[in-house]
Design an enzyme around this catalytic site. Structure first.
Site, PDB file in Angstrom:
ATOM      1  CD  GLU A 201      -2.909   1.033   2.344  1.00 45.85           C
ATOM      2  OE1 GLU A 201      -3.561  -0.039   2.413  1.00 45.85           O
ATOM      3  OE2 GLU A 201      -3.081   1.979   3.119  1.00 45.85           O
TER       4      GLU A 201
ATOM      5  CE1 TYR B  45     -10.357  10.005  -4.055  1.00 45.69           C
ATOM      6  CE2 TYR B  45     -11.556  10.285  -1.999  1.00 45.69           C
ATOM      7  CZ  TYR B  45     -11.369  10.594  -3.330  1.00 45.69           C
ATOM      8  OH  TYR B  45     -12.206  11.490  -3.945  1.00 45.69           O
TER       9      TYR B  45
HETATM   10  P1  FAD Z   1     -17.821   1.378   7.449  1.00 46.03           P
HETATM   11  O1  FAD Z   1     -17.750  -0.016   6.954  1.00 46.03           O
HETATM   12  O2  FAD Z   1     -18.864   2.229   6.870  1.00 46.03           O
HETATM   13  O3  FAD Z   1     -17.888   1.334   9.011  1.00 46.03           O
HETATM   14  C1  FAD Z   1     -17.769   2.519   9.801  1.00 46.03           C
HETATM   15  C2  FAD Z   1     -18.520   2.334  11.112  1.00 46.03           C
HETATM   16  O4  FAD Z   1     -19.915   2.294  10.853  1.00 46.03           O
HETATM   17  C3  FAD Z   1     -18.209   1.030  11.861  1.00 46.03           C
HETATM   18  O5  FAD Z   1     -18.222   1.299  13.233  1.00 46.03           O
HETATM   19  C4  FAD Z   1     -19.354   0.110  11.461  1.00 46.03           C
HETATM   20  O6  FAD Z   1     -19.628  -0.873  12.448  1.00 46.03           O
HETATM   21  C5  FAD Z   1     -20.496   1.107  11.350  1.00 46.03           C
HETATM   22  N1  FAD Z   1     -21.524   0.716  10.380  1.00 46.03           N
HETATM   23  C6  FAD Z   1     -21.332   0.069   9.214  1.00 46.03           C
HETATM   24  N2  FAD Z   1     -22.504  -0.073   8.578  1.00 46.03           N
HETATM   25  C7  FAD Z   1     -23.451   0.531   9.350  1.00 46.03           C
HETATM   26  C8  FAD Z   1     -24.851   0.740   9.222  1.00 46.03           C
HETATM   27  N3  FAD Z   1     -25.540   0.292   8.175  1.00 46.03           N
HETATM   28  N4  FAD Z   1     -25.504   1.423  10.207  1.00 46.03           N
HETATM   29  C9  FAD Z   1     -24.819   1.881  11.286  1.00 46.03           C
HETATM   30  N5  FAD Z   1     -23.503   1.704  11.455  1.00 46.03           N
HETATM   31  C10 FAD Z   1     -22.816   1.037  10.510  1.00 46.03           C
HETATM   32  N6  FAD Z   1      -9.337   5.972   5.168  1.00 46.03           N
HETATM   33  C11 FAD Z   1      -9.194   6.959   4.241  1.00 46.03           C
HETATM   34  O7  FAD Z   1      -9.639   8.075   4.482  1.00 46.03           O
HETATM   35  N7  FAD Z   1      -8.558   6.704   3.045  1.00 46.03           N
HETATM   36  C12 FAD Z   1      -8.055   5.494   2.717  1.00 46.03           C
HETATM   37  O8  FAD Z   1      -7.496   5.302   1.642  1.00 46.03           O
HETATM   38  C13 FAD Z   1      -8.189   4.440   3.687  1.00 46.03           C
HETATM   39  N8  FAD Z   1      -7.735   3.198   3.412  1.00 46.03           N
HETATM   40  C14 FAD Z   1      -7.936   2.193   4.323  1.00 46.03           C
HETATM   41  C15 FAD Z   1      -7.500   0.899   4.004  1.00 46.03           C
HETATM   42  C16 FAD Z   1      -7.685  -0.149   4.893  1.00 46.03           C
HETATM   43  C17 FAD Z   1      -7.216  -1.527   4.514  1.00 46.03           C
HETATM   44  C18 FAD Z   1      -8.320   0.093   6.145  1.00 46.03           C
HETATM   45  C19 FAD Z   1      -8.504  -1.016   7.127  1.00 46.03           C
HETATM   46  C20 FAD Z   1      -8.764   1.367   6.471  1.00 46.03           C
HETATM   47  C21 FAD Z   1      -8.583   2.428   5.570  1.00 46.03           C
HETATM   48  N9  FAD Z   1      -9.040   3.715   5.830  1.00 46.03           N
HETATM   49  C22 FAD Z   1      -8.860   4.726   4.912  1.00 46.03           C
HETATM   50  C23 FAD Z   1      -9.707   4.034   7.107  1.00 46.03           C
HETATM   51  C24 FAD Z   1     -11.233   3.963   6.992  1.00 46.03           C
HETATM   52  O9  FAD Z   1     -11.756   4.799   6.012  1.00 46.03           O
HETATM   53  C25 FAD Z   1     -11.775   4.391   8.320  1.00 46.03           C
HETATM   54  O10 FAD Z   1     -11.624   3.333   9.236  1.00 46.03           O
HETATM   55  C26 FAD Z   1     -13.199   4.919   8.338  1.00 46.03           C
HETATM   56  O11 FAD Z   1     -13.420   5.456   9.648  1.00 46.03           O
HETATM   57  C27 FAD Z   1     -14.301   3.875   8.137  1.00 46.03           C
HETATM   58  O12 FAD Z   1     -14.218   3.275   6.995  1.00 46.03           O
HETATM   59  P2  FAD Z   1     -14.933   1.845   6.759  1.00 46.03           P
HETATM   60  O13 FAD Z   1     -14.831   1.659   5.311  1.00 46.03           O
HETATM   61  O14 FAD Z   1     -14.374   0.818   7.667  1.00 46.03           O
HETATM   62  O15 FAD Z   1     -16.442   2.184   7.229  1.00 46.03           O
END
Ligand code: FAD
Length: 290
Positions: A17, A49
């Protein structure tokens, strides 16, 4: 271009990454890093991103450049929370046109002021659906073995949301962690929920004591006392810190590989030496992977 789901179906993946550089100097350093890592034969690389869209064009340009000019399969990270649907569709269409087939669909962290974002796509799962509606993308998602930092500690609910998201995605990549049981527990809990989507562990070797503690607290990852003790004993000796970081990451990777994980994803911070050393310690490389 190759889909990561096909690579995972064929065997373990090994990926790196990067983040989009801000200056000409850091762009040159990234080019050098890519050149040093390419001989390791990565299955794919990915480019982060900025959650608010600050890196929109830079992420896209680097992903397209890597894929076109090096032939390495490149995945674009994309966050949805601070974007309108229209904005995301136009970027996904640009990726589709550039033959970028792999997207990591993320929510991103919400801006501090809820009035500052459009509330059109609130969760990563919404972006998985949107990406599929725009093109024939292979879509990955993030997984947090030690729970998402915004989960409020509600393990059962966080796992249920994760299982639902993974079931709609093609694969997951985890946040980094330092003890393998966090990953194994998460996988067991996902299996109990009927979710068998492959989740690749993310590996972050400690190369800088202060930086890793800051990252770990932001990511909701425990920085275990045994590791903190070892690192603090040599905190004034950067070479020793790196040596311990590489040794600990090598042991973690060995344990994960022995257990048959779907692959390893290295958070490189745009530097190659730690990843190359771990590869070397593990005896990995294109020739070894068959
Ligand atoms: P989600 O899957 O949407 O989850 C966020 C929260 O919402 C969780 O607590 C989940 O339990 C809860 N949730 C999910 N669905 C629902 C629902 N339907 N109703 C209520 N609550 C719900 N960040 C960046 O800004 N840029 C990047 O490029 C980036 N790359 C990453 C790469 C990896 C491999 C990882 C592990 C993380 C990365 N992140 C990045 C961080 C990530 O964007 C953050 O952790 C962000 O806070 C949440 O993203 P998520 O996609 O996990 O969110």
């Amino acid at each position: 271009m190759t889909k990561i789901s096909d690579q995972l179906a064929a065997g373990q993946t090994f990926s790196f990454e990067f983040f989009p550089p801000k200056t000409d100097q850091s762009a040159r350093e990234l080019e050098k890093t890519i050149g040093e890592l390419q001989p390791l034969g990565p299955s794919f690389v990915s480019v982060t991103y900025g959650a608010g869209g600050s890196t929109r064009d830079r992420t896209r340009d680097i992903v397209v450049h890597i894929q076109r000019d090096t032939g390495i399969c490149a995945m674009a990270h994309l966050t949805c929370i601070a974007h309108t649907r229209e904005n995301l569709v136009s970027l996904l269409e640009e990726y589709r046109a550039a033959d970028v087939s792999n997207i990591l669909a993320l929510a991103g962290d919400p801006p501090a002021d809820p009035g500052d974002y459009p509330h059109e796509l609130e969760h990563a799962i919404d972006l998985v659906d949107l990406a599929r509606s725009v093109g024939d993308f292979c879509v990955g998602v993030a997984a947090h073995p030690e729970l998402h930092p915004r989960s409020g500690g509600n393990r059962e609910l966080d796992r249920r949301y994760l299982a639902r998201k993974l079931t709609q995605a093609d694969f997951g990549i985890t946040q980094f962690f330092f003890e393998a049981h966090h990953y194994f527990d998460m996988v067991d809990e996902l299996h109990a929920l009927g979710c068998y989507t492959p989740v690749v562990p993310g590996i972050m070797p400690v190369t800088n004591a202060a930086q890793i503690q800051r990252f770990a607290s932001m990511a909701g990852a425990e920085f275990p006392a045994w590791l903190a003790d070892r690192i603090h004993q040599v905190a004034d000796e950067p070479d020793e810190v790196r040596k311990i970081g590489i040794e600990v990451a090598t042991e973690l990777c060995s344990e994960l590989l022995e257990a048959g994980v779907p692959g390893l994803h290295f958070y490189t911070l745009n530097r190659s030496p730690a990843t190359r050393q771990i590869y070397n310690n593990l005896g990995l490389g294109p020739a070894c992977r068959g």
